[in-house]
Scaffold this motif. Structure first.
Motif, PDB file in Angstrom:
ATOM      1  N   ASN A 234       0.848  -1.185   0.000  1.00  0.00           N
ATOM      2  CA  ASN A 234       0.000   0.000   0.000  1.00  0.00           C
ATOM      3  C   ASN A 234       0.883   1.234   0.000  1.00  0.00           C
ATOM      4  O   ASN A 234       2.113   1.125  -0.093  1.00  0.00           O
TER       5      ASN A 234
ATOM      6  N   ASP B 176       1.342   5.475   1.702  1.00  0.00           N
ATOM      7  CA  ASP B 176       0.967   6.344   2.819  1.00  0.00           C
ATOM      8  C   ASP B 176      -0.184   7.289   2.462  1.00  0.00           C
ATOM      9  O   ASP B 176      -0.920   7.740   3.340  1.00  0.00           O
TER      10      ASP B 176
ATOM     11  N   PRO C 196       0.541   4.534  10.853  1.00  0.00           N
ATOM     12  CA  PRO C 196      -0.728   3.828  10.648  1.00  0.00           C
ATOM     13  C   PRO C 196      -0.790   3.095   9.304  1.00  0.00           C
ATOM     14  O   PRO C 196      -1.340   2.000   9.220  1.00  0.00           O
ATOM     15  N   SER C 197      -0.212   3.703   8.253  1.00  0.00           N
ATOM     16  CA  SER C 197      -0.228   3.046   6.942  1.00  0.00           C
ATOM     17  C   SER C 197       0.579   1.751   6.982  1.00  0.00           C
ATOM     18  O   SER C 197       0.173   0.730   6.419  1.00  0.00           O
ATOM     19  N   GLN C 198       1.725   1.786   7.655  1.00  0.00           N
ATOM     20  CA  GLN C 198       2.542   0.583   7.762  1.00  0.00           C
ATOM     21  C   GLN C 198       1.843  -0.479   8.605  1.00  0.00           C
ATOM     22  O   GLN C 198       1.944  -1.673   8.325  1.00  0.00           O
ATOM     23  N   GLN C 199       1.124  -0.046   9.616  1.00  0.00           N
ATOM     24  CA  GLN C 199       0.348  -1.009  10.405  1.00  0.00           C
ATOM     25  C   GLN C 199      -0.727  -1.676   9.542  1.00  0.00           C
ATOM     26  O   GLN C 199      -0.955  -2.886   9.635  1.00  0.00           O
ATOM     27  N   ARG C 200      -1.370  -0.877   8.682  1.00  0.00           N
ATOM     28  CA  ARG C 200      -2.442  -1.431   7.856  1.00  0.00           C
ATOM     29  C   ARG C 200      -1.913  -2.479   6.888  1.00  0.00           C
ATOM     30  O   ARG C 200      -2.542  -3.519   6.680  1.00  0.00           O
ATOM     31  N   VAL C 201      -0.775  -2.224   6.271  1.00  0.00           N
ATOM     32  CA  VAL C 201      -0.264  -3.197   5.305  1.00  0.00           C
ATOM     33  C   VAL C 201       0.170  -4.476   6.012  1.00  0.00           C
ATOM     34  O   VAL C 201       0.013  -5.573   5.480  1.00  0.00           O
TER      35      VAL C 201
END
Length: 554
Positions: free
Chosen positions: A534, A536, A548-553
């Motif tokens: 994904n 950012d 948060p973006s890294q957590q989502r992926v």
């Protein structure tokens, strides 16, 4: 009149300007000579024409026309009561435009023939040393020629008969069929190139490396059409670039049987949750790492692989231009080492190639070896190539190098060729993709490879990436930003963290669906059960990470 100019090219490449230059030397000069001597009492008016104007010659359309015009001028003068002799010469030895030809005539022999033509008051004749059997097979290769068939009889009839060849082929066992078609191709290649026997032709070598150009490629096409009856385009030698591949194509056209390599595709049903198996690994990393085992040993021993700038790159940035405050990083000191001949690459092209391309070739060859797979067995297969890259700064160096690299610089420095060259060198026909997503490039390449495997786009896939810093630009740029660690070492999650450090390396994995790996008996080194990508989005700055973006992926 003995003037002549050559400007050879296939018919489609000829232009009015190219034709005009050839005509000016031959035809215009002869016409001036004709006009200026009409009132003279001449014993002879001799035009040196060429056999190309009488029987034609591959790639010499303009030259043939010009010489035919000389023959026509001789006949016109005769009709007007003037002396004229036009001799359509074959190649002369020792000097002249055809010197060095295999059947060039000794000048004394040619001059004796000229004297005979003048003594007999000939108007137009051809004088050439001709290998009739070789000539006939070339001349009737593209189409039948009743006149030559009548004149040359046995020589033409000795050319392979297509129907007879196909009938004989159908009566052979499968293995013998393959051998017979390949030997036919090798024999015709040898004849075109002037080799004594087919044994001189490497069945796996490209026609380009053997010395073929557009003219000899057409000649080979014509000979094979005459021998097999298979209609083929002029580009057939480029479409099937080795004798083996061309023989496979002919066999398929003749018998409806394709080669195993070309028809090998995954036959198993794809399973959505089928994990991706890693069946081979190869790498080069700082600290002298040249194998996965050496990498594990480096990690296990806690070896510090950060070291000084390589001496062969001429960098001197410590306290110098750009304000760089570091002179260390993780380097491949042997990045310049390469054996181009092993991969069929000329030394001149190798100089123009980005070291990242060279390293990818080496480790990709190794990854097949380490997986126990013969590289040649994969030619024509649907194996894919997915390569991550993070910049191509080598072009800035090689463009100013003293060595001439004209014609190779574009492919040598293009990111797209990083993956494409692997497919070309190893004959892989699956997807070839180069990815640049900065620091995540190799991971994204692996993700795309897994997707392609699961979708059935390829049966196996090379996935990985390479980074070699040909220039010190990355050090200078990040030094200006104050983003480099003072000692060149990353200290992630530590209180002493003071910036990043740069390093080099290349790593390639060979991937296969787990079900296929198990069925094919390949050793499974590890399993990748899933991956995701994904971005950012609108984060706090173009280069700023977003938690948060890294957590989502993940």
């Amino acid at each position: 009149h003995a003037a002549g100019v050559l400007d050879d090219g296939v018919l489609e490449s000829l232009t009015p300007e190219r034709i005009r230059e050839v005509m000016r030397a031959k035809v215009a000069g002869a016409r001036y000579l004709d006009e200026l001597t009409r009132d003279a009492d001449l014993d002879a008016f001799v035009l040196f024409s060429s056999a190309a104007g009488t029987v034609g010659n591959a790639g010499q359309g303009s030259y043939a026309a010009a010489n035919a015009a000389l023959d026509g001028l001789a006949w016109r003068r005769r009709a007007e009561g003037l002396v004229a002799t036009s001799v359509a010469w074959g190649a002369w030895a020792d000097s002249g435009m055809g010197a060095g030809h295999a059947r060039a005539m000794a000048p004394p022999l040619a001059l004796a023939a000229l004297q005979g033509a003048l003594d007999d008051d000939e108007t137009a004749l051809m004088v050439a040393d001709i290998d009739w059997e070789h000539f006939a097979s070339r001349f009737v290769g593209a189409r039948p020629n009743p006149l030559l068939g009548e004149l040359l009889g046995d020589a033409v009839r000795r050319a392979p008969a297509a129907d007879e060849f196909v009938d004989r082929l159908r009566g052979l066992p499968s293995v013998e069929r393959e051998r017979a078609v390949l030997e036919l191709v090798r024999g015709q290649v040898a004849a075109v190139l002037g080799h004594a026997t087919p044994a001189a032709i490497d069945p796996a070598a490209t026609f380009q490396s053997a010395g073929f150009d557009s003219l000899t490629a057409i000649e080979l096409r014509n000979r094979l059409m005459a021998a097999t009856g298979v209609q083929a385009p002029a580009s057939v030698v480029f479409d099937y670039p080795t004798p083996e591949l061309l023989a496979g194509h002919l066999r398929e056209q003749l018998l409806g049987v394709g080669s195993a390599a070309l028809s090998a595709t995954a036959a198993t049903a794809l399973v959505d949750d089928d994990p991706i198996a890693i069946i081979g690994m190869s790498c080069r990393f700082p600290g002298g790492v040249d194998s996965p085992e050496a990498l594990w040993q480096l990690l296990e021993s806690g070896t510090d692989a950060i070291s000084a700038f390589p001496l062969d790159r001429g960098w001197d940035l410590v306290g110098g231009a750009g304000g760089a405050s570091v002179g260390a990083g993780g380097f491949l000191y042997t990045a310049a080492d390469f054996d181009p001949a092993f991969f069929g690459i000329s030394p001149r092209e190798a100089v123009a190639m980005d070291p990242q391309q060279r390293l990818l070739l080496e480790v990709s060859w190794e990854v097949f070896e380490r997986a126990g797979i013969a590289v040649d067995a994969l030619r024509g297969s649907s194996t894919g190539v997915f390569v991550g890259t993070n910049g191509q700064d080598y072009a800035a160096l090689v463009g100013n190098a003293p060595q001439r690299t004209d014609g190779h610089l574009a492919t040598g420095s293009a990111a797209s060729v990083a993956s494409g060259r692997l497919s070309y060198t190893f004959g892989l026909e699956g997807p070839a993709v180069t990815v640049d997503t900065a620091c995540s490039s190799s991971l994204v390449a692996m993700h795309l490879a897994a997707q392609a495997l699961r979708a059935g786009e390829c049966g196996m896939a090379l996935a990985g990436g390479a980074t070699v810093m040909a220039t010190s630009t990355a050090f200078a740029e990040f030094s200006r930003q104050g983003a480099l660690a003072s000692d060149g070492r990353c200290k992630a999650f530590a209180a002493a963290a003071d910036g990043t450090g740069w390093g080099e390396g290349v790593g390639i994995l060979l991937l296969e669906r787990l079900s296929d790996a198990e069925r094919n008996g390949h050793r499974v080194l590890a399993v990748m059960r899933g991956s995701a990508v994904n971005q950012d989005g609108a984060s706090n700055g173009l280069t700023a990470p977003n938690g948060p973006s890294q957590q989502r992926v993940i």
